[in-house]
Design a protein around this motif. Structure first.
Motif, PDB file in Angstrom:
ATOM      1  N   SER A 171     -30.781  28.789 -38.135  1.00  9.13           N
ATOM      2  CA  SER A 171     -31.291  30.160 -38.187  1.00  9.13           C
ATOM      3  C   SER A 171     -32.490  30.246 -39.126  1.00  9.13           C
ATOM      4  CB  SER A 171     -30.192  31.107 -38.680  1.00  9.13           C
ATOM      5  OG  SER A 171     -29.123  31.120 -37.772  1.00  9.13           O
ATOM      6  N   ASN A 221     -33.933  32.281 -33.879  1.00  6.45           N
ATOM      7  CA  ASN A 221     -34.257  30.862 -33.690  1.00  6.45           C
ATOM      8  C   ASN A 221     -34.134  30.525 -32.211  1.00  6.45           C
ATOM      9  OD1 ASN A 221     -31.358  31.418 -34.776  1.00  6.45           O
ATOM     10  ND2 ASN A 221     -31.137  29.709 -33.341  1.00  6.45           N
ATOM     11  N   HIS A 248     -24.788  24.110 -32.797  1.00  3.35           N
ATOM     12  CA  HIS A 248     -25.575  25.031 -33.593  1.00  3.35           C
ATOM     13  C   HIS A 248     -26.206  24.322 -34.760  1.00  3.35           C
ATOM     14  CE1 HIS A 248     -23.680  28.814 -32.113  1.00  3.35           C
ATOM     15  NE2 HIS A 248     -24.828  29.286 -32.527  1.00  3.35           N
ATOM     16  N   LYS A 277     -35.087  33.159 -26.561  1.00  8.50           N
ATOM     17  CA  LYS A 277     -34.309  32.196 -27.348  1.00  8.50           C
ATOM     18  C   LYS A 277     -33.794  31.030 -26.525  1.00  8.50           C
ATOM     19  CE  LYS A 277     -31.009  33.065 -30.078  1.00  8.50           C
ATOM     20  NZ  LYS A 277     -30.703  32.871 -31.476  1.00  8.50           N
ATOM     21  N   GLU A 301     -25.464  33.690 -42.051  1.00  3.84           N
ATOM     22  CA  GLU A 301     -25.297  34.905 -41.290  1.00  3.84           C
ATOM     23  C   GLU A 301     -24.088  35.715 -41.773  1.00  3.84           C
ATOM     24  OE1 GLU A 301     -25.389  31.868 -40.172  1.00  3.84           O
ATOM     25  OE2 GLU A 301     -26.878  31.633 -38.577  1.00  3.84           O
ATOM     26  N   SER A 327     -29.785  35.834 -34.301  1.00  3.49           N
ATOM     27  CA  SER A 327     -30.711  35.141 -35.198  1.00  3.49           C
ATOM     28  C   SER A 327     -31.945  34.726 -34.397  1.00  3.49           C
ATOM     29  CB  SER A 327     -30.019  33.932 -35.823  1.00  3.49           C
ATOM     30  OG  SER A 327     -29.397  33.144 -34.822  1.00  3.49           O
TER      31      SER A 327
HETATM   32 MG    MG Z   1     -27.419  32.454 -34.248  1.00  2.00          MG
END
Ligand code: MG
Ligand code: TXA
Length: 339
Positions: free
Chosen positions: A149, A143, A229, A54, A178, A141
């Motif tokens: 995500s 991504n 994010h 990630k 989420e 997640s």
């Molecule tokens: Mg995340």
């Protein structure tokens, strides 16, 4: 990394996923919220592979996914009575509880914290996979760090294709945002990240503190909260209040004048207000679950369309709207305009 080819597995091929996990590999799988990138939570090398795939900062801890309360009991020192009530009411489901950890949980999972985040996902594929391995799964997640995500296997492939051995394709996830992360070591319990289980629902059972911590006050209790994010390449502007449409039209002129593509995220019923902009429809006005389920897909679409700027109409912060606005604020990186 990069040269590996990523297998797309069907839900009836979970044995292959379980075998990879038993070998200490990472596998992406659907949950009811978003796709997760799983690895054996008790194997520090397997967990290290999650961070590598990630590009995730080492100090951002992971959620440990479990089959049920019995598995959780091996990972945590104690379960306060009120946390037990929440487990009974909301598990399996989109609620993550932060509890004091035992030695069983490696520090790689918790980024050195003495607490661990745990949840039981409400998705047949996730639960079946958890049942096929003799260990819980650490899974953020799925991504690349900083991106929206993934709510479909194809989003996982966009970000992590070539970087992970496999993804289980279970179709689109249901919730789209989420899980709610709740710190059960604070008194009262504190919401660290709003999500699928709403504050209103939590308050029916226990007292919770859900106001965001003031900037510059205590250090963030959830390390993940300090990172950017959910951000597309486009500059995102979050616009609220009765003058939103007029403001968006005014601000978009600067981009349009340079020949740049500008998008607007708005309710279907309001699309007609923006004849010059590329409309990304949020769905039927006020349908917060509907919007949550397509939120990340819309942010990804902004990039696919090559938008330079994306104006987003703010929504009500009630119920799921609190989680939606939390994600939009992060995507906007402080570009919030109140009218
Ligand atoms: Mg995340
Ligand atoms: O719905 C979800 O929660 C998804 C699916 C895959 O389960 N997972 C997910 O994981 O969103 P991730 O890593 O993207 O977000 C986990 C959040 C981060 O903000 C992290 O900082 C916080 O939970 N967290 C994890 N462990 C923690 C701990 N011990 N104390 C405080 N916050 C923690």
């Amino acid at each position: 990394m990069g040269a590996m080819s990523t297998k797309v597995l069907r839900p009836d091929e979970l044995e292959q996923a379980a075998e990879l996990l038993a070998q200490g590999q990472v596998v992406a799988f659907p949950t009811e919220t978003v796709y997760g990138l799983g690895a054996n939570a008790l194997d520090r090398q397997a967990v290290a592979r999650i961070f590598a795939a990630k590009g995730r900062p080492q100090d951002n801890p992971l959620i440990v996914h479990c089959t049920g309360v019995e598995q959780v009991e091996k990972l945590v020192r104690e379960i306060p009575e009120e946390a037990r009530l929440l487990m009974e009411r909301f598990w399996p489901g989109p609620l993550t509880l932060v509890l004091e950890k035992t030695e069983a949980v490696p520090e790689q999972v918790t980024a050195g914290l003495d607490t661990v985040a745990v949840r039981v996902p409400d998705h047949p594929v996730a639960l079946a996979l958890l049942q096929q391995v003799p260990f819980p799964l650490a899974a953020p997640s799925a991504n690349l760090s900083g991106r929206p995500s993934p709510t479909k296997a194809e989003h996982v492939l966009q970000d992590l294709g070539g970087r992970i051995p496999a993804v289980v394709d279970g179709g689109a996830t249901g919730w789209g945002v989420e899980s709610t992360v709740l710190d059960c070591t604070a008194s009262p319990f504190r919401v660290l990240r709003p999500g699928g289980v709403t504050v209103e629902e939590l308050l029916q059972l226990v007292a919770v503190d859900w106001q965001p911590l003031s900037k510059g006050g205590e250090p963030p209790r959830s390390p993940g909260m300090k990172y950017a994010h959910y951000a597309p390449e486009a500059e995102v502007f979050l616009v609220s209040g009765p003058g939103a449409a007029a403001k968006i039209k005014e601000l978009s002129e600067a981009f349009l004048g340079k020949g740049q593509q500008v998008g607007v995220m708005t309710w279907e019923e309001r699309a007609g207000l923006y004849p010059k902009l590329t409309v990304l429809s949020m769905g039927r006005q006020g349908d917060l679950p509907g919007l949550a389920s397509k939120l990340y897909q819309l942010l990804r679409a902004a990039d696919e369309l090559g938008l330079k700027a994306l104006f987003v109409e703010a929504v009500s912060e009630e119920r799921l709207g609190l989680a939606i606005m939390n994600r939009l604020r992060k995507a906007a990186k402080g570009r919030e305009i109140r009218t």
